[in-house]
Design a protein around this motif. Structure first.
Motif, PDB file in Angstrom:
ATOM      1  N   HIS A  64     -50.031 -26.357  -1.106  1.00 27.83           N
ATOM      2  CA  HIS A  64     -48.961 -26.926  -0.289  1.00 27.83           C
ATOM      3  C   HIS A  64     -49.040 -28.445  -0.164  1.00 27.83           C
ATOM      4  O   HIS A  64     -48.113 -29.078   0.332  1.00 27.83           O
ATOM      5  N   ASN A  88     -45.979 -30.723   1.976  1.00 25.98           N
ATOM      6  CA  ASN A  88     -44.979 -29.795   2.503  1.00 25.98           C
ATOM      7  C   ASN A  88     -44.293 -29.003   1.397  1.00 25.98           C
ATOM      8  O   ASN A  88     -43.103 -28.706   1.470  1.00 25.98           O
ATOM      9  N   THR A  90     -43.489 -25.678  -0.483  1.00 24.56           N
ATOM     10  CA  THR A  90     -43.464 -24.249  -0.180  1.00 24.56           C
ATOM     11  C   THR A  90     -42.928 -23.504  -1.400  1.00 24.56           C
ATOM     12  O   THR A  90     -42.106 -24.043  -2.151  1.00 24.56           O
ATOM     13  N   GLU A  91     -43.386 -22.289  -1.580  1.00 24.22           N
ATOM     14  CA  GLU A  91     -42.944 -21.451  -2.700  1.00 24.22           C
ATOM     15  C   GLU A  91     -41.429 -21.291  -2.630  1.00 24.22           C
ATOM     16  O   GLU A  91     -40.893 -20.829  -1.627  1.00 24.22           O
ATOM     17  N   GLY A  93     -39.312 -23.527  -2.209  1.00 24.74           N
ATOM     18  CA  GLY A  93     -38.687 -24.536  -1.355  1.00 24.74           C
ATOM     19  C   GLY A  93     -37.931 -25.567  -2.170  1.00 24.74           C
ATOM     20  O   GLY A  93     -38.319 -25.914  -3.282  1.00 24.74           O
ATOM     21  N   ALA A  96     -39.549 -31.368  -0.460  1.00 24.07           N
ATOM     22  CA  ALA A  96     -40.932 -31.664  -0.096  1.00 24.07           C
ATOM     23  C   ALA A  96     -40.976 -33.162   0.206  1.00 24.07           C
ATOM     24  O   ALA A  96     -39.944 -33.841   0.210  1.00 24.07           O
TER      25      ALA A  96
END
Length: 188
Positions: A64, A88, A90-91, A93, A96
């Protein structure tokens, strides 16, 4: 390991995860009063360096947050010149954040935008769903505005101060090159 190729004004930069043997170089970089002004978590002792390096390894393993030590190769080794972090993540996402700092001897030479561009390109290539990266900084840090612009991050908005940040800030953004839904007027 990532490479930011040499340019007419910069040697090649090597970007890699932090290692335990980076502790002394990390502490030396944080002796700089300018860097200390902009950081919330200074690294000034061996114990703090060990904690920083252990956290960087854990974050990398968790997938992450990815902290890169930015090194300038020399005939007798490598010099630490900066850090770039992707955070930041995320899978699946779509967005970031990136951040960076530059060691005092490397400032003003284009190291930060060059390294930031390398991590940005890596992030968009590595995380298929990633569409946007944000770069945040305090409003009274014009050098960070220049780095953001040189690395292709367009100014988006002024953000109000909120803890732990005592001043308003700027949000800059860069979109994945293949993203056809990039907002009108936004930079690429």
């Amino acid at each position: 390991m990532l490479h930011a190729p040499a340019t007419a004004t910069l040697p090649e930069l090597l970007l890699r995860p932090w290692r335990d043997d980076d502790a002394d170089a990390l502490i030396a970089a944080y002796r700089d009063p300018v860097l200390l002004r902009w950081t919330r978590a200074p690294v000034t002792t061996t114990a703090e360096a060990r904690r920083f390096l252990a956290a960087a390894r854990r974050d990398w393993d968790d997938g992450h947050r990815f902290c890169f030590a930015v090194l300038e190769p020399h005939p007798v080794g490598e010099n630490l010149v900066a850090q770039v972090v992707l955070k930041n993540v995320t899978e699946g996402g779509e967005d970031a954040e990136v951040g960076y700092w530059t060691a005092a001897p490397a400032r003003g030479r284009g190291v930060a935008p060059h390294a930031l561009s390398a991590v940005t390109d890596w992030a968009f290539a590595r995380f298929a769903g990633l569409r946007r990266l944000d770069l945040l900084h305090q409003i009274d840090n014009p050098a960070s505005c220049r780095v953001a612009e040189k690395a292709g991050y367009s100014f988006q908005e002024v953000l109000p101060a909120r803890p732990p940040f005592p001043r308003d800030g700027h949000r800059h953004a860069r979109w994945a090159r293949s993203d056809r839904e990039c907002p009108a007027g936004a930079g690429r």
